[in-house]
Enzyme design. Structure first.
Site, PDB file in Angstrom:
ATOM      1  N   GLU A   1       3.577  -6.904   3.322  1.00  0.00           N
ATOM      2  CA  GLU A   1       3.992  -7.941   2.379  1.00  0.00           C
ATOM      3  C   GLU A   1       3.530  -7.553   0.857  1.00  0.00           C
ATOM      4  O   GLU A   1       4.469  -7.706  -0.098  1.00  0.00           O
ATOM      5  CB  GLU A   1       3.697  -9.231   2.483  1.00  0.00           C
ATOM      6  CG  GLU A   1       4.284  -9.851   3.974  1.00  0.00           C
ATOM      7  CD  GLU A   1       3.458  -9.324   5.054  1.00  0.00           C
ATOM      8  OE1 GLU A   1       2.392  -8.574   5.073  1.00  0.00           O
ATOM      9  OE2 GLU A   1       4.220  -9.440   6.339  1.00  0.00           O
TER      10      GLU A   1
ATOM     11  N   HIS B   1     -13.701  -0.024 -21.431  1.00  0.00           N
ATOM     12  CA  HIS B   1     -14.029   0.833 -20.494  1.00  0.00           C
ATOM     13  C   HIS B   1     -13.506   2.365 -20.994  1.00  0.00           C
ATOM     14  O   HIS B   1     -12.701   2.911 -20.863  1.00  0.00           O
ATOM     15  CB  HIS B   1     -13.183   0.853 -19.251  1.00  0.00           C
ATOM     16  CG  HIS B   1     -13.124  -0.524 -18.349  1.00  0.00           C
ATOM     17  ND1 HIS B   1     -12.660  -1.643 -19.156  1.00  0.00           N
ATOM     18  CD2 HIS B   1     -13.815  -0.802 -17.356  1.00  0.00           C
ATOM     19  CE1 HIS B   1     -12.919  -2.810 -18.376  1.00  0.00           C
ATOM     20  NE2 HIS B   1     -13.556  -2.383 -17.238  1.00  0.00           N
TER      21      HIS B   1
ATOM     22  N   HIS C   1      -7.811  -0.446 -16.247  1.00  0.00           N
ATOM     23  CA  HIS C   1      -9.276  -0.622 -17.021  1.00  0.00           C
ATOM     24  C   HIS C   1      -9.273   0.541 -18.266  1.00  0.00           C
ATOM     25  O   HIS C   1      -9.958   0.085 -18.949  1.00  0.00           O
ATOM     26  CB  HIS C   1     -10.285  -0.836 -16.229  1.00  0.00           C
ATOM     27  CG  HIS C   1     -10.683   0.406 -15.255  1.00  0.00           C
ATOM     28  ND1 HIS C   1      -9.925   0.512 -14.157  1.00  0.00           N
ATOM     29  CD2 HIS C   1     -11.224   1.671 -15.492  1.00  0.00           C
ATOM     30  CE1 HIS C   1     -10.397   1.662 -13.524  1.00  0.00           C
ATOM     31  NE2 HIS C   1     -11.272   2.371 -14.364  1.00  0.00           N
TER      32      HIS C   1
ATOM     33  N   HIS D   1      10.701 -20.436   6.909  1.00  0.00           N
ATOM     34  CA  HIS D   1       9.899 -21.076   7.779  1.00  0.00           C
ATOM     35  C   HIS D   1       8.975 -22.016   7.081  1.00  0.00           C
ATOM     36  O   HIS D   1       7.605 -21.806   7.286  1.00  0.00           O
ATOM     37  CB  HIS D   1       9.573 -19.960   8.895  1.00  0.00           C
ATOM     38  CG  HIS D   1      10.317 -19.438   9.613  1.00  0.00           C
ATOM     39  ND1 HIS D   1      11.460 -18.534   9.089  1.00  0.00           N
ATOM     40  CD2 HIS D   1      10.680 -19.186  10.929  1.00  0.00           C
ATOM     41  CE1 HIS D   1      12.184 -17.967   9.892  1.00  0.00           C
ATOM     42  NE2 HIS D   1      11.614 -18.447  11.308  1.00  0.00           N
TER      43      HIS D   1
ATOM     44  N   PRO E   1      -5.098  -5.201 -11.963  1.00  0.00           N
ATOM     45  CA  PRO E   1      -5.217  -5.497 -10.786  1.00  0.00           C
ATOM     46  C   PRO E   1      -5.206  -4.153  -9.776  1.00  0.00           C
ATOM     47  O   PRO E   1      -3.926  -3.626  -9.824  1.00  0.00           O
ATOM     48  CB  PRO E   1      -4.383  -6.639 -10.463  1.00  0.00           C
ATOM     49  CG  PRO E   1      -3.701  -7.275 -11.718  1.00  0.00           C
ATOM     50  CD  PRO E   1      -4.048  -5.935 -12.533  1.00  0.00           C
TER      51      PRO E   1
ATOM     52  N   ASP F   1     -10.084   5.897  -8.010  1.00  0.00           N
ATOM     53  CA  ASP F   1     -10.784   5.677  -6.730  1.00  0.00           C
ATOM     54  C   ASP F   1     -10.503   4.207  -6.457  1.00  0.00           C
ATOM     55  O   ASP F   1     -10.100   3.958  -5.041  1.00  0.00           O
ATOM     56  CB  ASP F   1     -12.138   5.577  -6.732  1.00  0.00           C
ATOM     57  CG  ASP F   1     -12.843   6.928  -7.260  1.00  0.00           C
ATOM     58  OD1 ASP F   1     -12.606   8.113  -6.378  1.00  0.00           O
ATOM     59  OD2 ASP F   1     -13.570   7.348  -8.149  1.00  0.00           O
TER      60      ASP F   1
ATOM     61  N   SER G   1      14.866 -13.100  11.049  1.00  0.00           N
ATOM     62  CA  SER G   1      14.453 -14.427  10.698  1.00  0.00           C
ATOM     63  C   SER G   1      14.457 -14.854   9.520  1.00  0.00           C
ATOM     64  O   SER G   1      14.740 -16.108   9.227  1.00  0.00           O
ATOM     65  CB  SER G   1      12.885 -14.560  11.003  1.00  0.00           C
ATOM     66  OG  SER G   1      12.616 -14.145  12.433  1.00  0.00           O
TER      67      SER G   1
ATOM     68  N   HIS H   1       1.435 -20.094  11.200  1.00  0.00           N
ATOM     69  CA  HIS H   1       2.341 -19.708  10.601  1.00  0.00           C
ATOM     70  C   HIS H   1       3.018 -20.771   9.739  1.00  0.00           C
ATOM     71  O   HIS H   1       4.123 -20.857   9.079  1.00  0.00           O
ATOM     72  CB  HIS H   1       3.497 -19.175  11.471  1.00  0.00           C
ATOM     73  CG  HIS H   1       3.193 -18.036  12.221  1.00  0.00           C
ATOM     74  ND1 HIS H   1       1.915 -17.583  12.594  1.00  0.00           N
ATOM     75  CD2 HIS H   1       4.058 -16.799  12.282  1.00  0.00           C
ATOM     76  CE1 HIS H   1       2.125 -16.008  12.789  1.00  0.00           C
ATOM     77  NE2 HIS H   1       3.171 -15.675  12.761  1.00  0.00           N
TER      78      HIS H   1
ATOM     79  N   PHE I   1       2.978 -16.364   4.648  1.00  0.00           N
ATOM     80  CA  PHE I   1       2.461 -15.090   4.157  1.00  0.00           C
ATOM     81  C   PHE I   1       2.780 -14.668   2.762  1.00  0.00           C
ATOM     82  O   PHE I   1       2.243 -13.329   2.258  1.00  0.00           O
ATOM     83  CB  PHE I   1       3.160 -13.568   5.001  1.00  0.00           C
ATOM     84  CG  PHE I   1       3.115 -13.861   6.655  1.00  0.00           C
ATOM     85  CD1 PHE I   1       1.717 -14.354   7.129  1.00  0.00           C
ATOM     86  CD2 PHE I   1       4.044 -13.950   7.404  1.00  0.00           C
ATOM     87  CE1 PHE I   1       1.790 -14.621   8.200  1.00  0.00           C
ATOM     88  CE2 PHE I   1       4.025 -14.041   8.668  1.00  0.00           C
ATOM     89  CZ  PHE I   1       2.434 -14.350   9.140  1.00  0.00           C
TER      90      PHE I   1
ATOM     91  N   ARG J   1      17.431 -21.198   5.343  1.00  0.00           N
ATOM     92  CA  ARG J   1      17.595 -19.915   5.229  1.00  0.00           C
ATOM     93  C   ARG J   1      18.790 -19.270   5.580  1.00  0.00           C
ATOM     94  O   ARG J   1      19.073 -18.159   5.208  1.00  0.00           O
ATOM     95  CB  ARG J   1      16.247 -19.527   6.354  1.00  0.00           C
ATOM     96  CG  ARG J   1      16.795 -19.828   7.767  1.00  0.00           C
ATOM     97  CD  ARG J   1      15.744 -19.386   8.732  1.00  0.00           C
ATOM     98  NE  ARG J   1      15.890 -19.780  10.079  1.00  0.00           N
ATOM     99  CZ  ARG J   1      15.815 -19.325  11.335  1.00  0.00           C
ATOM    100  NH1 ARG J   1      15.511 -18.002  11.450  1.00  0.00           N
ATOM    101  NH2 ARG J   1      15.938 -19.890  12.357  1.00  0.00           N
TER     102      ARG J   1
ATOM    103  N   HIS K   1     -18.735   3.466 -17.138  1.00  0.00           N
ATOM    104  CA  HIS K   1     -17.353   2.647 -16.672  1.00  0.00           C
ATOM    105  C   HIS K   1     -16.885   1.641 -17.435  1.00  0.00           C
ATOM    106  O   HIS K   1     -15.856   2.153 -17.954  1.00  0.00           O
ATOM    107  CB  HIS K   1     -17.466   2.302 -15.195  1.00  0.00           C
ATOM    108  CG  HIS K   1     -16.498   1.524 -14.781  1.00  0.00           C
ATOM    109  ND1 HIS K   1     -15.363   1.888 -14.258  1.00  0.00           N
ATOM    110  CD2 HIS K   1     -16.211   0.225 -15.153  1.00  0.00           C
ATOM    111  CE1 HIS K   1     -14.414   0.662 -14.103  1.00  0.00           C
ATOM    112  NE2 HIS K   1     -15.075  -0.138 -14.415  1.00  0.00           N
TER     113      HIS K   1
HETATM  114  C1  LIG Z   1      -7.953  -5.676  -7.502  1.00  0.00           C
HETATM  115  C2  LIG Z   1      -9.004  -5.601  -8.306  1.00  0.00           C
HETATM  116  N1  LIG Z   1     -10.462  -5.533  -7.977  1.00  0.00           N
HETATM  117  C3  LIG Z   1     -11.227  -5.549  -8.743  1.00  0.00           C
HETATM  118  C4  LIG Z   1     -11.214  -5.040 -10.054  1.00  0.00           C
HETATM  119  C5  LIG Z   1     -12.238  -4.774 -10.947  1.00  0.00           C
HETATM  120  N2  LIG Z   1     -12.533  -3.248 -11.368  1.00  0.00           N
HETATM  121  C6  LIG Z   1     -12.110  -2.764 -12.469  1.00  0.00           C
HETATM  122  S1  LIG Z   1     -12.331  -1.369 -12.529  1.00  0.00           S
HETATM  123  C7  LIG Z   1     -13.128  -1.380 -10.918  1.00  0.00           C
HETATM  124  C8  LIG Z   1     -13.785  -0.126 -10.522  1.00  0.00           C
HETATM  125  C9  LIG Z   1     -12.667   0.943 -10.172  1.00  0.00           C
HETATM  126  O1  LIG Z   1     -13.269   2.285  -9.919  1.00  0.00           O
HETATM  127  P1  LIG Z   1     -12.463   3.466 -10.437  1.00  0.00           P
HETATM  128  O2  LIG Z   1     -10.840   3.416 -10.131  1.00  0.00           O
HETATM  129  O3  LIG Z   1     -12.915   4.473  -9.631  1.00  0.00           O
HETATM  130  O4  LIG Z   1     -12.653   3.591 -11.931  1.00  0.00           O
HETATM  131  P2  LIG Z   1     -13.434   4.472 -12.630  1.00  0.00           P
HETATM  132  O5  LIG Z   1     -14.999   3.921 -12.706  1.00  0.00           O
HETATM  133  O6  LIG Z   1     -13.674   5.867 -11.920  1.00  0.00           O
HETATM  134  O7  LIG Z   1     -12.934   4.384 -13.995  1.00  0.00           O
HETATM  135  C10 LIG Z   1     -13.369  -2.363 -10.722  1.00  0.00           C
HETATM  136  C11 LIG Z   1     -13.750  -2.945  -9.138  1.00  0.00           C
HETATM  137  C12 LIG Z   1      -9.908  -4.807 -10.546  1.00  0.00           C
HETATM  138  N3  LIG Z   1      -9.555  -4.643 -11.633  1.00  0.00           N
HETATM  139  N4  LIG Z   1      -9.059  -5.008  -9.657  1.00  0.00           N
HETATM  140 MG   LIG Z   2     -13.651   6.339 -10.146  1.00  0.00          MG
END
Ligand SMILES: Cc1ncc(C[n+]2csc(CCOP(=O)(O)OP(=O)(O)O)c2C)c(N)n1
Ligand SMILES: [Mg+2]
Length: 688
Positions: free
Chosen positions: A428, A42, A82, A478, A131, A171, A401, A490, A454, A374, A277
């Site tokens: 959570e 990226h 990324h 639980h 993630p 974003d 709980s 639950h 959960f 628990r 990207h």
């Molecule tokens: C939880 C999760 N869902 C989906 C993705 C796949 N993914 C990686 S980057 C991205 C887009 C992210 O957009 P942004 O944060 O704006 O990154 P930019 O393109 O501006 O670098 C996605 C959907 C991921 N890494 N983690």
């Molecule tokens: Mg972005």
């Protein structure tokens, strides 16, 4: 299109020394070239955040590349993971042990530059990100840990804990729900040393975010109670630096700095578009970018003046030396506290730990009480937390709980110092990821609780804890149909089995107070991974234990009641609340000439780690087997034999539960001694 990339050109580095633009461009080019070499990765984000990185890493970040583990370093988290090449470029350029060969090997097998940043793989990477949104929550945990550690150890004139947590977010991070959970709590707690820097480029993978992400982010964070610095030009190093300086002066609130940026900045054909990207720019575009930036050097070559300006080794060494001197003063004045600080940040358990464990186990053996596990867990917490001030508890609004509190619990509040119990609220996923951040920061062993059902909400954070080998403890109560009237929403049916699929996660489902005590001991002693404790709401009878209970239970699977007499034989494996059924079935068939051994298997992972001799001594070959657990049955065939073998049976639940009192449900789903006895008769018949 934004203003021309040509304005980024700064020729004659050798003659005039490296400028901020040169530093930013060195990141751009390294990211672009590494992605190009890997044909994967990226480039857009590193190219877009390059000036922000220059501002933070050359003017503000407190770190020592020679010692990535120095306890009072600032924490840096790349939540938009990324853009990993941004972090690798920074670590390389500032002097971490990450040679250029590693950047050349970006995303290749066994390199120290994996696809997304991974802690423990790359020096200087504080948490594994990728993630989206979770790095931000980890950062909240780190800032929380810093604050609590400071409140515990600092004395006037002796601030040995005084660092910040910086987190880059995109974003994607802010679209993710977990960002709400974590940032809401961070605002409430007023974690003032947390600074998020938002890469507001208006682009995510599907294109311009205006079609799906139109939140007013500054106002959103104001509503959380954050200090918001909005409208910063993310390509103006001085402007970003001023914003950071202002964030450093904030005393009461976390800060978010919203920086307008252009993704892929510097690439004439791709900047500002989603094309930048997540794919190599391509040979031709890479050449055009070099030209536009005035970069004349070949791939993976950085002019010395640029290295010289990036190099943070001498400043880092000075910073750490100054801290070490402060710590020496502190240690002279407060020797016990200093020793305790050193112990806790090393993650070592105190001397009293084993004694606390064996006393607790002995006490539970002596009481042989019929209590919910628990409740037994709470008794374990009570015993251990007295000896382990590093235990940082919490629950997602179910404290009464899940019994994660103890008599010494002090709530963590915005203005009350040195709490040890976090009311995470109904959050959570945020809770689990914040706990991971706390564990990563060091100085604490976080444990968090909610209903087992959960755990799905927390799932990816549990996975990340396991992937990172960190000591997060998850208290899940639980379990199964035993929770009764709350009904199928639950009742966790598949959760225990599915948690067992997470590599590196130890899942304990203890049958009574003694096993619960041992499970807690194992969870706390485990330095290389997380543990889930799966506990009952309802009372369970004490199992018969021998004098060697603690050692046997720690093996994860052991004999509770052995074959008696000659005759046909069967082994019944049970966990948790089903153990008494196995014991009752054993008694029921004894008069029929069937000798049953009951094996308690509270932790399959611990059992699997035992040597073959132990495993065979518990589960002898050639004997018919039955497993009993009120949950998804599939995993148990590994222990009883093939599903199509008549000499193997699993009594489980492979559908959702029902609303009814627990006792009614156990009968309804076939969890009776008689049903277990029938299964024993069946498998024994099939074997002979
Ligand atoms: C939880 C999760 N869902 C989906 C993705 C796949 N993914 C990686 S980057 C991205 C887009 C992210 O957009 P942004 O944060 O704006 O990154 P930019 O393109 O501006 O670098 C996605 C959907 C991921 N890494 N983690
Ligand atoms: Mg972005």
């Amino acid at each position: 299109m934004p203003d021309s990339s040509a304005t980024l050109q700064k020729p004659a580095i050798e003659a005039f020394g490296a400028s901020d633009a040169d530093l930013a461009n060195s990141i751009r080019i390294l990211a672009m070239d590494a992605v190009e070499a890997a044909k994967s990765g990226h480039p857009g984000m590193p190219m877009g955040m390059a000036e922000i990185a220059v501002a933070l890493w050359t003017r503000h970040l407190k770190h020592n590349p020679a010692n990535p583990h120095w306890p009072d370093r600032d924490r840096f988290v790349l939540s938009n993971g990324h853009g990993s090449m941004l972090q690798y470029a920074l670590l390389h350029l500032t002097g971490y042990d990450l040679p250029m060969a590693e950047l050349r090997a970006f995303r290749q097998l066994h390199s120290r530059t994996p696809g997304h940043p991974e802690t423990a793989v790359t020096p200087g990477v504080e948490t594994t990100t990728g993630p989206l949104g979770q790095g931000l929550a980890n950062a909240v945990g780190m800032a929380l840990a810093e604050r609590l550690l400071a409140e515990t150890f600092n004395h006037p004139g002796h601030a040995i804990v005084d660092h910040r947590t910086w987190v880059f977010v995109g974003d994607g991070c802010l679209m993710e729900g977990i960002s709400h959970e974590a940032c809401s709590l961070a605002g409430t707690l007023g974690l003032a040393k947390l600074v998020a820097i938002y890469d507001d480029n208006g682009i995510s993978i599907d294109g311009a975010t205006s079609g799906w992400f139109t939140d007013d982010t500054p106002r959103r964070f104001e509503a959380y109670g954050w200090n918001v610095i909005a409208g910063v030009d993310g390509h103006d190093v001085d402007a970003v630096s001023r914003a950071i300086a202002s964030a450093r002066n904030e005393r009461g609130r976390p800060t978010i700095i919203c920086c307008r940026t252009t993704i892929g900045r510097g690439s004439p054909g791709k900047e500002g578009s989603a094309e930048a990207h997540g794919a190599a720019l391509g040979e031709r575009e890479a050449a055009a970018t070099r030209k536009a930036l005035g970069w004349t050097h070949p791939p993976f070559e950085i002019p010395q003046p640029i290295y010289d300006r990036w190099n943070a080794r001498s400043r880092g060494a000075d910073d750490e030396r100054a801290w070490s001197a402060r710590f020496a003063d502190y240690a002279a004045r407060y020797p016990d506290l200093a020793a305790e600080f050193t112990r806790r940040t090393a993650g070592d358990l105190p001397d009293g730990f084993e004694r606390a464990a064996s006393e607790l186990v002995a006490a539970q053996l002596a009481k042989a009480a019929s209590i919910a596990t628990r409740k037994a867990s709470q008794q374990a917490i009570e015993a251990f937390a007295r000896a382990l001030p590093e235990m940082l508890g919490g629950a997602a609004d179910l404290t009464g709980s899940v019994f994660t509190n103890w008599s010494g619990s002090i709530p963590v509040r915005r203005s009350a110092p040195a709490g040890n119990y976090v009311n995470y609220g109904v959050r959570e996923f945020g809770m689990a990821a914040i706990a991971n951040g706390v564990a990563l920061h060091g100085g604490f062993i976080p444990y968090v609780g909610t209903f087992l059902t959960f755990s799905d909400y927390m799932r990816n954070a549990i996975r990340m804890a396991a992937l990172m080998h960190i000591r997060s403890i998850l208290v899940f109560t639980h379990d199964s149909i035993g929770l009764g009237e709350d009904g199928p929403t639950h009742q966790s049916i598949e959760h225990t089995a599915s948690l067992r699929l997470v590599p590196g996660l130890d899942v304990w489902r203890p049958c009574d107070s003694v096993e619960t005590a041992v499970a807690w001991r194992e969870a706390l002693a485990r330095r290389d991974g997380p543990t889930a404790l799966v506990l009952t709401r309802q009372n369970v009878a004490a199992a018969p234990h021998g004098a060697d209970a603690q050692a046997s239970i720690a093996r994860g699977g052991y004999v509770v009641a052995d074959f008696e007499g000659d005759g046909r034989r069967a082994v019944v494996i049970a966990t948790g609340s089903e153990l008494p059924l196995a014991l009752a079935a054993r008694t029921a068939v004894a008069t029929e000439g069937i000798a049953v051994r009951v094996v308690s298997m509270p932790c399959t992972q611990a059992f699997d780690r035992q040597d073959a001799a132990w495993r065979a001594s518990v589960l002898p070959a050639g004997v018919a087997r039955v497993a009993v657990e009120a949950g998804a049955s599939g995993g148990w065939y590994r222990y009883v034999g093939a599903a199509d073998s008549a000499a193997a049976a699993v009594i489980g639940i492979d559908r959702y539960g029902e609303s009814a009192p627990a006792g009614v449900l156990f009968k309804h789903f076939g969890f009776t001694a008689e049903h277990v006895a029938d299964a024993v008769r069946r498998v024994v018949d099939a074997k002979t």
